[in-house]
Enzyme design. Structure first.
Site, short mmCIF file in Angstrom:
data_model
loop_
_atom_site.label_atom_id
_atom_site.label_comp_id
_atom_site.label_asym_id
_atom_site.label_seq_id
_atom_site.Cartn_x
_atom_site.Cartn_y
_atom_site.Cartn_z
CG HIS A 1 -9.48 -5.61 2.08
ND1 HIS A 1 -9.61 -4.25 1.96
CD2 HIS A 1 -10.36 -6.15 1.20
CE1 HIS A 1 -10.53 -3.97 1.05
NE2 HIS A 1 -11.02 -5.11 0.59
CD GLU A 2 -5.68 -5.03 5.42
OE1 GLU A 2 -6.15 -3.94 5.08
OE2 GLU A 2 -6.38 -5.97 5.87
CD GLU B 1 -8.06 1.62 2.21
OE1 GLU B 1 -7.19 0.74 2.24
OE2 GLU B 1 -8.96 1.65 1.34
N PRO C 1 3.05 -6.79 -9.81
CG PRO C 1 1.23 -6.96 -11.24
CD PRO C 1 1.57 -6.82 -9.80
CG HIS D 1 -14.92 -7.30 8.29
ND1 HIS D 1 -14.47 -6.63 9.41
CD2 HIS D 1 -13.94 -7.16 7.36
CE1 HIS D 1 -13.28 -6.09 9.16
NE2 HIS D 1 -12.93 -6.40 7.93
CG HIS D 2 -14.01 -13.62 9.39
ND1 HIS D 2 -14.11 -14.85 8.76
CD2 HIS D 2 -15.11 -13.52 10.17
CE1 HIS D 2 -15.21 -15.46 9.16
NE2 HIS D 2 -15.83 -14.67 10.01
CD GLU D 3 -8.27 -6.76 10.27
OE1 GLU D 3 -7.16 -7.32 10.41
OE2 GLU D 3 -8.64 -6.23 9.21
CD GLU E 1 -2.92 -1.33 2.21
OE1 GLU E 1 -3.24 -0.29 2.80
OE2 GLU E 1 -3.36 -2.46 2.51
CD GLU F 1 -6.60 -2.97 1.06
OE1 GLU F 1 -7.08 -1.89 1.43
OE2 GLU F 1 -6.00 -3.75 1.83
#
Length: 694
Positions: free
Chosen positions: A465-466, A490, A196, A385-387, A179, A484
Site C-alpha cells: 500500500h502507498e 477507506e 495509466p 502488516h508492516h507500516e 490517491e 493499492e
C-alpha cells in the site's frame, strides 16, 4: 571562359547538394493482424516514431531520446544505422492471475540510431507491436562514449494524442501520491498525469478509438508520469531522486517499456495482456507457496473509529478481537485474517515518527505465537502488516528479522504500507545524511524489489500500500500479489469527498489496466458513520462520508476489480446480519482461469465475466455510475451446449445509492451461452451473478 563557367556550375551543384539533407530513413513494423503499425524515422536528425491504426495516423510523429549529465545525449544529429526484426507467437502460464494462459503474439523491430556529430554513440530503440498496442524501450550497448556512471537528466519520449481527445487522469507530483479522484476532461486540459492515463479520440476516422499510456517492467529506473508540452502533447517526466538526478545507471542498460494500448472500444483496453507480456518470466522458481485467496481483517473498524491502531483502550489488534475474526473466517471459508496495529510504534504521531516502529515487538495485548497457532488449528492464517510511515531506512534495517518472525509463525502474506506525503520517503545517503525521496523514485523502485526478494527468502507474499505503481512485475516476482495505488474503500469512511459513483467505472479503464488492486470491497453497512460511538469520548466521522454505491455494487466489485488477495472488508457482525447477500462473497473466487470484459464505456459502466480457476464456475460483475442503466449482457463466455443456473444478485426496483442502497433482489434462472442477461442497474448500482452448471 567556358571551362571556368562549368567549374562554377559544378561548385554550385555540390554546394546545393550539401544543403539538402539526405532522405530520412524510415523503419516500419506492424501488429500481427496488420491494424497497427509504427514508423520510426531519423528525419531532421531526430529519432521519432509515428503510430497508425487501420491506415490512419493516431499518434503524430513524436520524439525519442535521452539526455545525460556527464555524457553526450541522444537528442539530435542522429541517423538510423540498421534495424532487425523478430516474430513471437507463444503462450505462457501464470501461477495465478486474471487468466491461466497468456498469449504473447507480437512483431518486434530493434532500431539502432548512431550519432553523426560528436563522439560516436549508439542507441537501440526496441519496439514490440501487438494487436492491442505497442511497447518500446531504450537499450544502450556498452560503448566508448558511455563509460562510467551514467546520470540520466531527462527522457525525451513524447506522446502526441491531440488536445481534443477525452481524457481520464489523476495528477502527478501531488502530496497524496496516486490517491486522487479521477479528473475527466479533454487531453488539452491535462498538465501532468500519473499513468495509466486513458484517452478517447473524438474525431476523424477513429472517433471512439481508446488509447492508454503506461509503462511495463519498471526496474532500476524511476517512475514515469506525463508532462504536457502543449495541449495534447506529452513528454515522459521521470521522478528525480534526492540529488536531482532521475536515473543512475551504467551501460549496458535497458529502460522500462513505454506502452501505448490501442483499442476500438473501451473494453478492448481491459482485454489486453500487453503489460504482462513485456515483463520478464518468473525469476523466483517454484512459487507454489504463493496462494491467492480471500481474507477478512481488523482494518475497516479503525477507519470508522470503532477501533484504533494505537494502544489507547480500544486497540484493535488485541487477542480477543483477533480470535473473533479468526473464528468468523474459519466458519465462512476465508483463508486469512489481516491484523494491523499489532506492533510497537503506533502510539502518538506515527505519521511523522516512522523511526519508532519496531517490526518484531508486539503490544502487550497481542500474542503472535498464540494467535498464529489458534488460527492454524482453525485452518486460517494471520496476514501480517508492516507500516513504515515512509521511513524506509528504519524498515530495511529490520526487514529480514521481521520476515523471519512472521515465517516462524506461519504468516504467508504481508501488507506493507508507506503512509507519507509524496516526496517524504526517508533514506540515508552514503555519508549518513538523512535524505528524502518520492514514492516513485528510482530508490523506491529498487526498495520494493528488495522487499520482494527478502520476503521471498521466507516464502512470504506482498500486498503493498502507498506503493510504486504496478507495471506487471508480478510476472517476474509472483509474490508481489497485489497493491493499492489509487483511491480505495477507506476514502468512503473519512474522505472529503468520498469516492463518487463513477469512480469504479473509471478505475476499470485506468488504474486496473496496470494490474491487481487491493481496493478492499464488500462494505455492507453503507452508512458507517451513523453508528453510535464506541466510547463517549470518541466521535464518528462526517455521516456524508459513506460508500456511494448500492449493496449489489459492493458484491459486483469482487468481479470487476481484480485482486489475487481479495478482502471482505466490513465488520463480521454486518455480514452476519445479511448472510443471503454475503453468500456471493463466500462463493466468488480470487484466482481465475479466464477473464473477459464484455461491455462498457469509460466513466459510465463496465461488465466483466471471470471463470474460477479452482471451481471452474463463471462469475459476472457489472457496475454503473450515477446514471441508472439497462444492460443486455451476452453470455457467450459460457460453454456452448450446456445449461447453467444463474444465481443473480441485482438492484431492486427502488434501489438508489443515496435513498435506497439496500434494495436488492436475489433470484435464479436457467441460461445458456445463446442467451443475454437483461438487467437494470440502479444509480451507482450493480449486478453480481454466479453461474452453476446444471
Amino acid at each position: 571562359m567556358l571551362r571556368f563557367g562549368m567549374m562554377v556550375l559544378s561548385f554550385l551543384a555540390l554546394a546545393f547538394a550539401a544543403a539538402i539533407p539526405l532522405r530520412a530513413e524510415v523503419a516500419q513494423e506492424t501488429s500481427p493482424d496488420g491494424r497497427i503499425w509504427v514508423n520510426v524515422s531519423d528525419e531532421g536528425g531526430q529519432a521519432t516514431y509515428t503510430v497508425h491504426f487501420d491506415g490512419e495516423v493516431v499518434m503524430e510523429p513524436a520524439r525519442l531520446g535521452l539526455l545525460f549529465a556527464d555524457h553526450h545525449g541522444f537528442e539530435a544529429d542522429l541517423k538510423i544505422e540498421s534495424y532487425t526484426r523478430n516474430r513471437v507467437n507463444e503462450a505462457w502460464e501464470q501461477p495465478w492471475g486474471e487468466r491461466r494462459e497468456v498469449r504473447d503474439h507480437h512483431q518486434e523491430m530493434a532500431v539502432t540510431f548512431v550519432s553523426t556529430q560528436g563522439p560516436e554513440r549508439r542507441m537501440i530503440v526496441r519496439f514490440r507491436v501487438f494487436d492491442t498496442g505497442i511497447g518500446f524501450r531504450y537499450e544502450l550497448p556498452e560503448q566508448e562514449a558511455l563509460l562510467g556512471d551514467i546520470r540520466i537528466t531527462d527522457e525525451l519520449t513524447q506522446f502526441n494524442i491531440g488536445g481534443d481527445a477525452d481524457a481520464w487522469w489523476t495528477p502527478s507530483r501531488q502530496f497524496n501520491r496516486y490517491e486522487y479522484i479521477y479528473r475527466t476532461g479533454q487531453a488539452g486540459e491535462v498538465d501532468d498525469a500519473h499513468t495509466p492515463v486513458t484517452f478517447r479520440q473524438k474525431d476523424g476516422e477513429h472517433d471512439g478509438l481508446h488509447i492508454s499510456i503506461h509503462e511495463a517492467a519498471l526496474v532500476d529506473y524511476s517512475g514515469m508520469s506525463l508532462l504536457a508540452l502543449r495541449p495534447g502533447s506529452f513528454e515522459a517526466q521521470l521522478r528525480a531522486g534526492f540529488d536531482g538526478i532521475k536515473v543512475h545507471t551504467k551501460a549496458p542498460f535497458k529502460s522500462p517499456w513505454r506502452t501505448v494500448q490501442i483499442a476500438p472500444d473501451a473494453v478492448g483496453l481491459i482485454n489486453s495482456d500487453i503489460i504482462l507480456n513485456l515483463n520478464e518470466p518468473n525469476k523466483m522458481g517454484d512459487v507454489s507457496w504463493v496462494e491467492p485467496g480471500k481474507y477478512v481483517g481488523i482494518w475497516w473498524a479503525m477507519h470508522i473509529r470503532e477501533r484504533t491502531w494505537g494502544n489507547d483502550g480500544i486497540h484493535g489488534a488485541n487477542n480477543d478481537d483477533v480470535k473473533r475474526y479468526i473464528d468468523f473466517a474459519a466458519e465462512h471459508g476465508f483463508a486469512g485474517v489481516l491484523v494491523e496495529g499489532w506492533n510497537i510504534g503506533w502510539d502518538g504521531d506515527w505519521f511523522n515518527n516512522g523511526e519508532l516502529f519496531d517490526f518484531t515487538k508486539a503490544y502487550s495485548d497481542f500474542d503472535l505465537p498464540m494467535l498464529s497457532a489458534y488460527a492454524e488449528e482453525r485452518g486460517v492464517r494471520i496476514i501480517g502488516h508492516h507500516e513504515t510511515s515512509g521511513n524506509v531506512a528504519n524498515y530495511e534495517a529490520q526487514m529480514e528479522n521481521a520476515f523471519a518472525l512472521y515465517a516462524e509463525n506461519g504468516v504467508r502474506e504481508v501488507k506493507t504500507g508507506y503512509v507519507a506525503d509524496a516526496g517524504d520517503i526517508v533514506r540515508y545517503d552514503d555519508n549518513g545524511v538523512r535524505q528524502y525521496e518520492w514514492h516513485d523514485s528510482q530508490f523506491m523502485v529498487e526498495h520494493h524489489l528488495r522487499v520482494l526478494e527478502a520476503a521471498g527468502r521466507h516464502q512470504i507474499s506482498i500486498n503493498a500500500h502507498e506503493p510504486v505503481k504496478d507495471t506487471g512485475l508480478r510476472r517476474t516476482y509472483p509474490n508481489w500479489m497485489t497493491r493499492e495505488g489509487a483511491r480505495g474503500m477507506e476514502f468512503n469512511a473519512w474522505g472529503s469527498p468520498p469516492n463518487p459513483p463513477e469512480h469504479i467505472s473509471i478505475l476499470a479503464y485506468t488504474r486496473m489496466l496496470s494490474g491487481p488492486m487491493d481496493f478492499t470491497p464488500g462494505i455492507f453497512d453503507l452508512r458507517p458513520n451513523e453508528r453510535p460511538p464506541v466510547r463517549e469520548d470518541m466521535q464518528r466521522g462526517d455521516p456524508s462520508n459513506r460508500p456511494q454505491t448500492t449493496l449489489v455494487k459492493q458484491l459486483a466489485l469482487y468481479v470487476v476489480l481484480y485482486s489475487s488477495l481479495q478482502m471482505a472488508a466490513d465488520l463480521p457482525e454486518n455480514y452476519e446480519a445479511n448472510l443471503s447477500a454475503f453468500q456471493f462473497i463466500k462463493d466468488v473466487e480470487a484466482d481465475w482461469e479466464e477473464s473477459v470484459a464484455l461491455l462498457g464505456e469509460v466513466g459510465e459502466y463496465v461488465a466483466i465475466a471471470r471463470k474460477g480457476r479452482a471451481g471452474g464456475e463463471w462469475f459476472l460483475g457489472a457496475v454503473t455510475d450515477a446514471e441508472p442503466r439497462d444492460l443486455s449482457i451476452p453470455l457467450t463466455f459460457l460453454e456452448e451446449g450446456k445449461t447453467y443456473t444463474a444465481q443473480i444478485y441485482r438492484d431492486g426496483a427502488e434501489a438508489h445509492w443515496d435513498t435506497a442502497p439496500y434494495d436488492m433482489v436475489i433470484e435464479e434462472m436457467t441460461v445458456t451461452s445463446a442467451d443475454a442477461l437483461d438487467a437494470r442497474l440502479a444509480s451507482s448500482g450493480g449486478l453480481a451473478v454466479r453461474f452453476v452448471e446444471n
